[in-house]
Design a protein around this motif. Structure first.
Motif, PDB file in Angstrom:
ATOM      1  N   LEU A  63      23.806 -21.402  44.487  1.00 24.20           N
ATOM      2  CA  LEU A  63      22.612 -21.869  44.067  1.00 24.20           C
ATOM      3  C   LEU A  63      21.677 -22.325  45.267  1.00 24.20           C
ATOM      4  CD1 LEU A  63      23.177 -23.875  40.907  1.00 24.20           C
ATOM      5  CD2 LEU A  63      22.406 -21.593  40.972  1.00 24.20           C
ATOM      6  N   GLY A  64      22.460 -22.936  46.175  1.00 30.91           N
ATOM      7  CA  GLY A  64      21.972 -23.535  47.534  1.00 30.91           C
ATOM      8  C   GLY A  64      21.200 -21.970  48.223  1.00 30.91           C
ATOM      9  N   ASP A  65      22.272 -21.078  48.406  1.00 33.69           N
ATOM     10  CA  ASP A  65      21.801 -19.872  48.890  1.00 33.69           C
ATOM     11  C   ASP A  65      20.878 -19.107  48.226  1.00 33.69           C
ATOM     12  OD1 ASP A  65      23.643 -20.614  50.817  1.00 33.69           O
ATOM     13  OD2 ASP A  65      25.548 -19.078  49.987  1.00 33.69           O
ATOM     14  N   LEU A  66      20.783 -19.153  47.022  1.00 40.09           N
ATOM     15  CA  LEU A  66      19.777 -18.316  46.289  1.00 40.09           C
ATOM     16  C   LEU A  66      18.510 -19.138  46.221  1.00 40.09           C
ATOM     17  CD1 LEU A  66      21.758 -17.284  43.306  1.00 40.09           C
ATOM     18  CD2 LEU A  66      20.916 -15.765  45.108  1.00 40.09           C
ATOM     19  N   GLY A  67      18.589 -20.504  46.567  1.00 40.65           N
ATOM     20  CA  GLY A  67      17.346 -21.415  46.477  1.00 40.65           C
ATOM     21  C   GLY A  67      16.565 -21.320  47.770  1.00 40.65           C
ATOM     22  N   ASP A  68      16.221 -22.779  48.172  1.00 44.50           N
ATOM     23  CA  ASP A  68      15.548 -23.133  49.425  1.00 44.50           C
ATOM     24  C   ASP A  68      16.340 -23.250  50.370  1.00 44.50           C
ATOM     25  OD1 ASP A  68      13.127 -22.896  47.994  1.00 44.50           O
ATOM     26  OD2 ASP A  68      12.996 -24.938  47.415  1.00 44.50           O
ATOM     27  N   THR A  83      15.554 -24.408  40.829  1.00 45.97           N
ATOM     28  CA  THR A  83      16.382 -25.278  40.071  1.00 45.97           C
ATOM     29  C   THR A  83      15.507 -26.562  39.626  1.00 45.97           C
ATOM     30  OG1 THR A  83      17.369 -26.563  41.824  1.00 45.97           O
ATOM     31  CG2 THR A  83      18.548 -24.465  40.940  1.00 45.97           C
ATOM     32  N   GLU A  84      16.127 -27.056  38.479  1.00 45.97           N
ATOM     33  CA  GLU A  84      15.427 -28.347  37.948  1.00 45.97           C
ATOM     34  C   GLU A  84      16.447 -29.056  37.471  1.00 45.97           C
ATOM     35  OE1 GLU A  84      12.482 -27.283  34.979  1.00 45.97           O
ATOM     36  OE2 GLU A  84      11.142 -26.354  36.415  1.00 45.97           O
ATOM     37  N   ARG A  85      16.354 -30.577  37.234  1.00 50.16           N
ATOM     38  CA  ARG A  85      17.199 -31.328  36.919  1.00 50.16           C
ATOM     39  C   ARG A  85      17.329 -30.955  35.246  1.00 50.16           C
ATOM     40  NH1 ARG A  85      21.586 -32.676  39.158  1.00 50.16           N
ATOM     41  NH2 ARG A  85      20.886 -32.904  41.369  1.00 50.16           N
ATOM     42  N   ASP A  86      18.641 -30.951  34.697  1.00 52.46           N
ATOM     43  CA  ASP A  86      18.736 -30.740  33.525  1.00 52.46           C
ATOM     44  C   ASP A  86      18.460 -31.979  32.637  1.00 52.46           C
ATOM     45  OD1 ASP A  86      19.933 -30.232  30.775  1.00 52.46           O
ATOM     46  OD2 ASP A  86      21.679 -29.333  31.437  1.00 52.46           O
ATOM     47  N   CYS A  95      18.467 -23.229  35.994  1.00 51.06           N
ATOM     48  CA  CYS A  95      18.043 -22.343  37.078  1.00 51.06           C
ATOM     49  C   CYS A  95      16.953 -21.297  36.473  1.00 51.06           C
ATOM     50  CB  CYS A  95      19.252 -21.642  37.533  1.00 51.06           C
ATOM     51  SG  CYS A  95      20.429 -22.779  38.055  1.00 51.06           S
ATOM     52  N   PHE A  96      16.063 -21.018  37.380  1.00 51.26           N
ATOM     53  CA  PHE A  96      14.793 -20.163  36.973  1.00 51.26           C
ATOM     54  C   PHE A  96      14.590 -19.112  38.066  1.00 51.26           C
ATOM     55  CE2 PHE A  96      14.362 -23.956  34.712  1.00 51.26           C
ATOM     56  CZ  PHE A  96      14.076 -23.651  33.248  1.00 51.26           C
ATOM     57  N   LEU A  97      14.274 -17.953  37.739  1.00 45.14           N
ATOM     58  CA  LEU A  97      13.911 -16.930  39.117  1.00 45.14           C
ATOM     59  C   LEU A  97      12.571 -17.480  39.539  1.00 45.14           C
ATOM     60  CD1 LEU A  97      14.923 -13.377  37.594  1.00 45.14           C
ATOM     61  CD2 LEU A  97      15.975 -14.862  39.104  1.00 45.14           C
ATOM     62  N   THR A  98      12.366 -17.215  40.753  1.00 49.04           N
ATOM     63  CA  THR A  98      11.128 -17.578  41.375  1.00 49.04           C
ATOM     64  C   THR A  98      10.477 -16.096  41.254  1.00 49.04           C
ATOM     65  OG1 THR A  98      11.947 -16.848  43.569  1.00 49.04           O
ATOM     66  CG2 THR A  98      12.160 -19.177  43.072  1.00 49.04           C
ATOM     67  N   LYS A 100       9.543 -13.993  43.460  1.00 47.82           N
ATOM     68  CA  LYS A 100      10.493 -13.353  44.489  1.00 47.82           C
ATOM     69  C   LYS A 100      12.056 -12.742  43.934  1.00 47.82           C
ATOM     70  CE  LYS A 100      12.822 -13.180  49.151  1.00 47.82           C
ATOM     71  NZ  LYS A 100      13.273 -13.582  50.112  1.00 47.82           N
ATOM     72  N   GLY A 101      12.560 -13.730  43.082  1.00 45.57           N
ATOM     73  CA  GLY A 101      13.642 -13.281  42.305  1.00 45.57           C
ATOM     74  C   GLY A 101      13.344 -12.493  41.208  1.00 45.57           C
ATOM     75  N   LYS A 102      12.230 -12.597  40.685  1.00 40.39           N
ATOM     76  CA  LYS A 102      11.860 -11.748  39.260  1.00 40.39           C
ATOM     77  C   LYS A 102      11.456 -10.430  40.036  1.00 40.39           C
ATOM     78  CE  LYS A 102      10.034 -15.165  36.458  1.00 40.39           C
ATOM     79  NZ  LYS A 102       8.999 -15.831  35.639  1.00 40.39           N
ATOM     80  N   LEU A 103      11.026 -10.179  40.992  1.00 36.83           N
ATOM     81  CA  LEU A 103      10.856  -8.904  41.896  1.00 36.83           C
ATOM     82  C   LEU A 103      12.180  -8.198  41.912  1.00 36.83           C
ATOM     83  CD1 LEU A 103       7.699  -9.465  44.334  1.00 36.83           C
ATOM     84  CD2 LEU A 103       7.881  -8.011  42.116  1.00 36.83           C
ATOM     85  N   LEU A 104      13.050  -8.912  42.576  1.00 38.71           N
ATOM     86  CA  LEU A 104      14.206  -8.494  42.765  1.00 38.71           C
ATOM     87  C   LEU A 104      14.966  -7.732  41.630  1.00 38.71           C
ATOM     88  CD1 LEU A 104      16.749  -7.508  44.681  1.00 38.71           C
ATOM     89  CD2 LEU A 104      17.577  -9.843  44.535  1.00 38.71           C
ATOM     90  N   ALA A 105      14.991  -8.582  40.718  1.00 37.68           N
ATOM     91  CA  ALA A 105      15.820  -8.520  39.180  1.00 37.68           C
ATOM     92  C   ALA A 105      14.928  -7.120  38.598  1.00 37.68           C
ATOM     93  CB  ALA A 105      15.349  -9.521  38.297  1.00 37.68           C
ATOM     94  N   ALA A 106      13.570  -6.993  38.801  1.00 38.50           N
ATOM     95  CA  ALA A 106      12.798  -6.014  38.097  1.00 38.50           C
ATOM     96  C   ALA A 106      13.127  -4.532  38.929  1.00 38.50           C
ATOM     97  CB  ALA A 106      11.489  -6.287  38.239  1.00 38.50           C
ATOM     98  N   ARG A 107      13.450  -4.574  40.410  1.00 39.20           N
ATOM     99  CA  ARG A 107      13.833  -3.684  41.020  1.00 39.20           C
ATOM    100  C   ARG A 107      15.223  -3.234  40.861  1.00 39.20           C
ATOM    101  NH1 ARG A 107      13.036   0.916  43.053  1.00 39.20           N
ATOM    102  NH2 ARG A 107      13.929   1.503  45.198  1.00 39.20           N
ATOM    103  N   ILE A 108      16.100  -4.072  40.335  1.00 42.34           N
ATOM    104  CA  ILE A 108      17.561  -3.850  40.204  1.00 42.34           C
ATOM    105  C   ILE A 108      17.552  -3.017  38.897  1.00 42.34           C
ATOM    106  CG2 ILE A 108      19.831  -4.788  39.415  1.00 42.34           C
ATOM    107  CD1 ILE A 108      19.291  -7.009  41.501  1.00 42.34           C
ATOM    108  N   GLU A 109      16.937  -3.719  37.776  1.00 39.72           N
ATOM    109  CA  GLU A 109      16.601  -3.031  36.574  1.00 39.72           C
ATOM    110  C   GLU A 109      15.832  -1.533  36.691  1.00 39.72           C
ATOM    111  OE1 GLU A 109      14.798  -3.902  32.111  1.00 39.72           O
ATOM    112  OE2 GLU A 109      14.353  -5.191  33.806  1.00 39.72           O
ATOM    113  N   GLN A 110      15.207  -1.502  37.583  1.00 41.89           N
ATOM    114  CA  GLN A 110      14.652  -0.066  37.776  1.00 41.89           C
ATOM    115  C   GLN A 110      15.492   0.916  38.430  1.00 41.89           C
ATOM    116  OE1 GLN A 110      11.356   0.034  40.891  1.00 41.89           O
ATOM    117  NE2 GLN A 110      10.708   1.682  40.090  1.00 41.89           N
ATOM    118  N   LEU A 111      16.277   0.321  39.377  1.00 44.07           N
ATOM    119  CA  LEU A 111      17.199   1.085  40.038  1.00 44.07           C
ATOM    120  C   LEU A 111      18.475   1.729  39.123  1.00 44.07           C
ATOM    121  CD1 LEU A 111      17.492  -0.848  43.327  1.00 44.07           C
ATOM    122  CD2 LEU A 111      16.697   1.679  43.212  1.00 44.07           C
TER     123      LEU A 111
END
Length: 128
Positions: A63-68, A83-86, A95-98, A100-111
């Motif tokens: 989560l740290g590596d994927l975050g800030d 991330t936000e406190r539960d 956890c939520f996508l930023t 930038k994360g949404k763009l990567l997820a969309a690109r993976i879906e496209q690929l």
């Protein structure tokens, strides 16, 4: 598995490789955590651990590596999630996508293409 699927998976790995530099690397475990978050935003870190079987300290590092901020290398993270406190359990984060994360997820879906959802369905039903 069809060769086309391997080609798609290779293209996804190439996409991920382009995000990395010498300071911010994405391990297989970290990529798995990203995929789980991309498929089900709003998951608590404890749920990610249960779904993946990855130990909690490794989930926290991912989560740290994927975050800030990358935890182990004291470097900048990939900024793919936030991330936000539960609110139900202060020991967890949700956890939520930023963008930038949404763009990567969309690109993976496209690929992976529309055929990937059929493969995923087979795997979930135990047919593969």
């Amino acid at each position: 598995m069809p060769k086309a699927l391997f080609s798609r998976m290779s293209a996804v790995m190439n996409e991920v490789r382009q995000l990395q530099d010498e300071k911010a690397l994405m391990s297989v475990q970290t990529f798995e955590v990203f995929l789980v978050i991309a498929s089900r935003e709003g998951l608590a870190s404890s749920e990610i651990r249960k779904l993946t079987g990855i130990p909690q300290p490794s989930v926290s590092r991912a989560l740290g590596d994927l975050g800030d901020k990358a935890v182990r290398r004291d470097a900048e993270g990939l900024k793919l999630i936030r991330t936000e406190r539960d609110p139900n359990d202060g020991r967890n984060v949700v956890c939520f996508l930023t963008p930038k994360g949404k763009l990567l997820a969309a690109r993976i879906e496209q690929l992976m293409g529309a055929g990937f959802s059929q493969v995923d369905e087979k795997l979930n039903n135990g047919a593969a």
